[in-house]
Scaffold this motif. Structure first.
Motif, mmCIF file in Angstrom:
data_model
loop_
_atom_site.group_PDB
_atom_site.id
_atom_site.type_symbol
_atom_site.label_atom_id
_atom_site.label_comp_id
_atom_site.label_asym_id
_atom_site.label_seq_id
_atom_site.Cartn_x
_atom_site.Cartn_y
_atom_site.Cartn_z
ATOM 1 N N TYR A 61 -24.713 -38.608 -26.167
ATOM 2 C CA TYR A 61 -23.317 -38.284 -25.921
ATOM 3 C C TYR A 61 -23.217 -37.636 -24.547
ATOM 4 C CZ TYR A 61 -22.934 -38.965 -30.917
ATOM 5 O OH TYR A 61 -22.990 -39.485 -32.166
ATOM 6 N N PRO A 62 -23.217 -38.449 -23.503
ATOM 7 C CA PRO A 62 -23.255 -37.875 -22.151
ATOM 8 C C PRO A 62 -22.028 -37.025 -21.872
ATOM 9 C CG PRO A 62 -22.812 -40.224 -22.073
ATOM 10 C CD PRO A 62 -23.119 -39.901 -23.486
ATOM 11 N N GLU A 63 -22.219 -35.970 -21.154
ATOM 12 C CA GLU A 63 -21.110 -35.141 -20.712
ATOM 13 C C GLU A 63 -20.306 -35.938 -19.692
ATOM 14 O OE1 GLU A 63 -20.343 -32.223 -21.829
ATOM 15 O OE2 GLU A 63 -22.135 -31.808 -23.013
ATOM 16 N N PRO A 64 -19.015 -35.651 -19.606
ATOM 17 C CA PRO A 64 -18.227 -36.323 -18.566
ATOM 18 C C PRO A 64 -18.839 -36.060 -17.199
ATOM 19 C CG PRO A 64 -16.814 -35.081 -20.039
ATOM 20 C CD PRO A 64 -18.226 -34.725 -20.400
ATOM 21 N N ARG A 65 -18.745 -37.068 -16.376
ATOM 22 C CA ARG A 65 -19.339 -36.988 -15.061
ATOM 23 C C ARG A 65 -18.705 -35.866 -14.252
ATOM 24 N NH1 ARG A 65 -21.782 -39.590 -10.988
ATOM 25 N NH2 ARG A 65 -20.591 -39.842 -9.083
ATOM 26 N N LYS A 66 -19.553 -35.085 -13.614
ATOM 27 C CA LYS A 66 -19.052 -34.013 -12.764
ATOM 28 C C LYS A 66 -18.868 -34.529 -11.343
ATOM 29 C CE LYS A 66 -20.227 -30.497 -15.802
ATOM 30 N NZ LYS A 66 -20.702 -31.374 -16.815
ATOM 31 N N LYS A 67 -17.974 -33.898 -10.618
ATOM 32 C CA LYS A 67 -17.666 -34.374 -9.265
ATOM 33 C C LYS A 67 -18.832 -34.197 -8.301
ATOM 34 C CE LYS A 67 -12.773 -34.810 -8.972
ATOM 35 N NZ LYS A 67 -12.208 -34.078 -10.115
ATOM 36 N N SER A 68 -19.782 -33.330 -8.660
ATOM 37 C CA SER A 68 -20.900 -33.068 -7.764
ATOM 38 C C SER A 68 -21.770 -34.310 -7.540
ATOM 39 C CB SER A 68 -21.763 -31.955 -8.333
ATOM 40 O OG SER A 68 -22.254 -32.333 -9.604
ATOM 41 N N GLY A 69 -21.671 -35.289 -8.439
ATOM 42 C CA GLY A 69 -22.411 -36.534 -8.245
ATOM 43 C C GLY A 69 -23.879 -36.411 -8.555
ATOM 44 N N THR A 70 -24.234 -35.597 -9.549
ATOM 45 C CA THR A 70 -25.636 -35.456 -9.907
ATOM 46 C C THR A 70 -26.086 -36.563 -10.858
ATOM 47 O OG1 THR A 70 -24.913 -33.900 -11.587
ATOM 48 C CG2 THR A 70 -25.820 -32.973 -9.570
ATOM 49 N N ASP A 71 -25.135 -37.263 -11.456
ATOM 50 C CA ASP A 71 -25.513 -38.336 -12.388
ATOM 51 C C ASP A 71 -26.078 -39.526 -11.627
ATOM 52 O OD1 ASP A 71 -22.894 -37.850 -14.880
ATOM 53 O OD2 ASP A 71 -24.739 -36.771 -14.430
ATOM 54 N N HIS A 72 -26.819 -40.351 -12.346
ATOM 55 C CA HIS A 72 -27.523 -41.437 -11.681
ATOM 56 C C HIS A 72 -26.562 -42.550 -11.259
ATOM 57 C CE1 HIS A 72 -30.815 -39.255 -13.376
ATOM 58 N NE2 HIS A 72 -30.365 -39.501 -14.596
ATOM 59 N N ASP A 73 -25.848 -43.086 -12.211
ATOM 60 C CA ASP A 73 -25.079 -44.286 -11.950
ATOM 61 C C ASP A 73 -23.729 -44.157 -12.655
ATOM 62 O OD1 ASP A 73 -23.928 -46.743 -11.888
ATOM 63 O OD2 ASP A 73 -25.676 -47.828 -12.618
ATOM 64 N N PRO A 74 -22.675 -43.957 -11.880
ATOM 65 C CA PRO A 74 -21.371 -43.713 -12.513
ATOM 66 C C PRO A 74 -20.896 -44.874 -13.379
ATOM 67 C CG PRO A 74 -21.151 -43.976 -10.128
ATOM 68 C CD PRO A 74 -22.610 -43.857 -10.426
ATOM 69 N N VAL A 75 -21.215 -46.113 -12.972
ATOM 70 C CA VAL A 75 -20.740 -47.244 -13.763
ATOM 71 C C VAL A 75 -21.427 -47.279 -15.126
ATOM 72 C CG1 VAL A 75 -20.610 -49.755 -13.916
ATOM 73 C CG2 VAL A 75 -20.068 -48.615 -11.769
ATOM 74 N N SER A 76 -22.746 -47.076 -15.160
ATOM 75 C CA SER A 76 -23.420 -47.059 -16.460
ATOM 76 C C SER A 76 -22.933 -45.906 -17.312
ATOM 77 C CB SER A 76 -24.937 -46.954 -16.359
ATOM 78 O OG SER A 76 -25.387 -47.305 -15.119
ATOM 79 N N THR A 77 -22.683 -44.778 -16.672
ATOM 80 C CA THR A 77 -22.167 -43.633 -17.419
ATOM 81 C C THR A 77 -20.819 -43.966 -18.036
ATOM 82 O OG1 THR A 77 -23.260 -42.179 -15.839
ATOM 83 C CG2 THR A 77 -21.618 -41.171 -17.267
ATOM 84 N N LEU A 78 -19.980 -44.623 -17.251
ATOM 85 C CA LEU A 78 -18.654 -45.002 -17.745
ATOM 86 C C LEU A 78 -18.768 -45.981 -18.911
ATOM 87 C CD1 LEU A 78 -15.581 -45.290 -17.636
ATOM 88 C CD2 LEU A 78 -15.855 -46.820 -15.699
ATOM 89 N N ILE A 79 -19.619 -46.986 -18.752
ATOM 90 C CA ILE A 79 -19.782 -47.967 -19.818
ATOM 91 C C ILE A 79 -20.314 -47.300 -21.081
ATOM 92 C CG2 ILE A 79 -21.110 -49.990 -20.549
ATOM 93 C CD1 ILE A 79 -20.946 -50.914 -17.600
ATOM 94 N N PHE A 80 -21.255 -46.401 -20.890
ATOM 95 C CA PHE A 80 -21.829 -45.692 -22.040
ATOM 96 C C PHE A 80 -20.751 -44.894 -22.766
ATOM 97 C CE2 PHE A 80 -24.338 -42.771 -24.448
ATOM 98 C CZ PHE A 80 -25.479 -43.498 -24.756
ATOM 99 N N ARG A 81 -19.952 -44.182 -21.999
ATOM 100 C CA ARG A 81 -18.888 -43.382 -22.616
ATOM 101 C C ARG A 81 -17.883 -44.293 -23.328
ATOM 102 N NH1 ARG A 81 -15.808 -39.913 -18.671
ATOM 103 N NH2 ARG A 81 -14.723 -39.365 -20.561
ATOM 104 N N TYR A 82 -17.561 -45.396 -22.672
ATOM 105 C CA TYR A 82 -16.620 -46.351 -23.254
ATOM 106 C C TYR A 82 -17.144 -46.859 -24.597
ATOM 107 C CZ TYR A 82 -13.680 -50.517 -23.534
ATOM 108 O OH TYR A 82 -12.804 -51.474 -23.948
ATOM 109 N N GLU A 83 -18.424 -47.234 -24.616
ATOM 110 C CA GLU A 83 -19.001 -47.784 -25.844
ATOM 111 C C GLU A 83 -19.092 -46.741 -26.946
ATOM 112 O OE1 GLU A 83 -22.675 -49.320 -24.420
ATOM 113 O OE2 GLU A 83 -21.829 -51.298 -24.020
ATOM 114 N N HIS A 84 -19.208 -45.491 -26.566
ATOM 115 C CA HIS A 84 -19.390 -44.448 -27.570
ATOM 116 C C HIS A 84 -18.096 -43.706 -27.878
ATOM 117 C CE1 HIS A 84 -23.505 -45.408 -26.656
ATOM 118 N NE2 HIS A 84 -23.820 -44.829 -27.794
#
Ligand SMILES: [Zn+2]
Length: 143
Positions: A61-84
């Motif tokens: 259950y990934p946390e919402p992406r922070k503006k700092s941009g520490t996450d790896h890949d925003p698109v995969s994060t978005l897809i993951f959140r969408y699917e979950h």
């Protein structure tokens, strides 16, 4: 129906009764409309949702992406959140917010990159649900 939701203010996970119109966050006291919360998981049984909360790892259950941009890949994060995310409306909100957060504004082509062939359809749905507005011809933004 109980849901594992994210607080709109502090973004922490908590359990809420989805039947109620509003719920208060135990961490920051923010009262949110249930329909505006991101539902990560839902079940009729509160104990099932509690187990999901207890076993929730950041990878699941990934946390919402922070503006700092520490996450790896925003698109995969978005897809993951969408699917979950459960619920059509909630999924569209996740998509609209994600695209707007990444790009500022987005177009049908941006949606097609993530959901090939679905851009036009998804944008129509997001407009009719008042999730996005068309700020210029073919350019959209989350409300
Ligand atoms: Zn909170």
């Amino acid at each position: 129906m109980y849901g594992l939701v994210l607080c709109t203010s502090c973004k922490r996970k908590r359990i809420t009764d989805l039947k109620c119109e509003t719920s208060a966050c135990p961490y920051c006291d923010r009262v949110s409309k249930t329909c505006e919360l991101t539902v990560l998981f839902s079940d009729r049984s509160q104990s099932v949702v509690r187990n999901a909360l207890n076993s929730a790892e950041s990878s699941k259950y990934p946390e919402p992406r922070k503006k700092s941009g520490t996450d790896h890949d925003p698109v995969s994060t978005l897809i993951f959140r969408y699917e979950h995310t459960s619920g059509t409306f909630e999924k569209l909100v996740v998509l609209a917010d994600g695209l707007t957060g990444m790009k500022g504004t987005f177009s049908k082509n941006d949606v097609n990159e993530i959901f090939p062939g679905e851009g036009e359809h998804l944008i129509e749905q997001m407009i009719s649900a008042d999730i996005i507005i068309e700020i210029r011809n073919g350019t959209y933004k989350a409300l």
